[in-house]
Design a protein around this motif. Sequence first.
Motif, short mmCIF file in Angstrom:
data_model
loop_
_atom_site.label_atom_id
_atom_site.label_comp_id
_atom_site.label_asym_id
_atom_site.label_seq_id
_atom_site.Cartn_x
_atom_site.Cartn_y
_atom_site.Cartn_z
N MET A 86 -7.69 5.73 -0.33
CA MET A 86 -7.04 5.44 -1.95
C MET A 86 -7.38 4.98 -3.26
O MET A 86 -7.49 5.72 -4.61
N ALA A 87 -8.32 4.20 -2.84
CA ALA A 87 -8.87 3.70 -4.45
C ALA A 87 -10.03 5.13 -4.87
O ALA A 87 -9.86 4.99 -6.15
N ILE A 88 -10.50 5.39 -4.43
CA ILE A 88 -11.58 6.53 -4.73
C ILE A 88 -11.20 7.46 -5.54
O ILE A 88 -11.30 8.38 -6.46
N GLU A 89 -9.50 7.59 -4.68
CA GLU A 89 -8.76 9.43 -5.43
C GLU A 89 -8.25 9.07 -6.71
O GLU A 89 -7.59 9.39 -7.35
N ALA A 90 -7.65 7.90 -6.66
CA ALA A 90 -7.32 7.17 -8.26
C ALA A 90 -8.33 6.90 -9.45
O ALA A 90 -8.08 7.56 -10.54
N LEU A 91 -9.37 6.74 -8.20
CA LEU A 91 -10.62 6.58 -10.01
C LEU A 91 -10.73 7.74 -9.95
O LEU A 91 -11.46 8.09 -11.37
N LEU A 92 -10.91 9.06 -9.19
CA LEU A 92 -11.34 10.85 -10.07
C LEU A 92 -10.66 11.27 -10.63
O LEU A 92 -10.20 12.04 -11.33
N PHE A 93 -8.80 10.98 -10.52
CA PHE A 93 -7.49 11.61 -11.21
C PHE A 93 -7.69 10.70 -12.70
O PHE A 93 -6.30 11.62 -12.84
N VAL A 94 -7.70 9.43 -12.74
CA VAL A 94 -7.69 9.20 -13.48
C VAL A 94 -8.13 9.18 -14.61
O VAL A 94 -7.54 9.87 -16.13
N ARG A 95 -9.40 10.85 -14.60
CA ARG A 95 -9.54 11.63 -15.98
C ARG A 95 -8.39 12.93 -16.02
O ARG A 95 -8.72 13.19 -17.19
N PHE A 96 -8.11 13.09 -15.52
CA PHE A 96 -6.44 14.03 -15.11
C PHE A 96 -5.04 13.69 -15.64
O PHE A 96 -4.64 14.29 -15.87
N VAL A 146 -3.89 1.43 -11.26
CA VAL A 146 -3.61 -0.47 -11.13
C VAL A 146 -3.82 -0.69 -9.07
O VAL A 146 -4.60 -1.17 -9.06
N THR A 147 -2.46 0.93 -8.83
CA THR A 147 -2.63 -0.25 -7.49
C THR A 147 -2.50 0.42 -6.46
O THR A 147 -3.61 -0.30 -5.56
N SER A 148 -3.43 2.04 -6.60
CA SER A 148 -4.28 2.44 -5.25
C SER A 148 -5.88 1.54 -5.19
O SER A 148 -6.02 1.71 -4.58
N VAL A 149 -6.43 1.84 -6.51
CA VAL A 149 -7.64 0.53 -6.44
C VAL A 149 -7.35 -0.32 -6.16
O VAL A 149 -8.27 -1.12 -5.22
N SER A 200 0.74 -1.46 -0.19
CA SER A 200 0.08 -0.15 0.40
C SER A 200 0.69 1.43 0.15
O SER A 200 0.70 2.19 -1.06
N PRO A 201 1.83 1.31 0.94
CA PRO A 201 2.86 2.52 1.01
C PRO A 201 3.48 3.49 -0.60
O PRO A 201 3.32 4.04 -1.31
N THR A 202 3.71 1.90 -1.69
CA THR A 202 4.01 1.67 -3.45
C THR A 202 3.10 2.36 -3.67
O THR A 202 3.49 3.01 -4.19
N ALA A 203 1.88 1.93 -3.44
CA ALA A 203 0.72 2.72 -4.19
C ALA A 203 0.87 3.71 -4.43
O ALA A 203 0.71 4.91 -5.15
#
Length: 210
Positions: free
Chosen positions: A131-141, A94-97, A58-61
């Motif tokens: 972690m999972a939510i922010e990754a999905l939010l930022f994938v657009r950017f 991928v890893t954050s989700v 998780s820390p590496t993600a």
Amino acid sequence: MSISFFWSRAFLTNRFMLWLFFWCNLVGTIYGYMWYGEQMEYTIANYAIWQVIFVPDSPTASLFFTIAILFLLYPPKSQALKGFSLLMESLAVVTSVKYGIWAVSIIFAGAAQGDHLVWQDWMLVASHLTMAIEALLFVRFFRFGAIMVIPAAAWTFLNDIVDYTYGVYPWLPDELRDDILNVQNFTLGLTAFSVLLAWLVLRMTKRKTI
């Protein structure tokens, strides 16, 4: 003001918010490596030293995501840095989700078998869901395309293989120690799900393949 403003590009990618995400993730990354400190020391003492890289999942993600945010703040100029930034973005998503969902699932699986949850567990649930939510939010950017999902998938599957081949997977609640095979299968399936989700989100946002 519509509630949708709070996940819009204008809100999430202004420099104040980007710096806020950067520092929160950096602090979380440092804390995560400290959290894994004992297991990392144990791994170095009892396993091949190269395997320690695969211990703090998780820390590496979170580190990947922190670097990806830094590249949003300071877009790379050289081709080499541009390629590196795209790799960090794909790994971040991928890893954050994957590890966001994994940690929460393992905590509640342990609780279902009798593990007593303490405040640290609830803190981990909140931070890993974030972690999972922010990754999905930022994938657009992010700027990476579908091709860059391949190295992210390769790294994440390699992590799983090393974890469960050599026994360096994150320490589990005592209640799950007799369920290692089920945890392994769940972990591999979750990697496949995270990779597929990243690819689908990219398709939905009509990103160009690079």
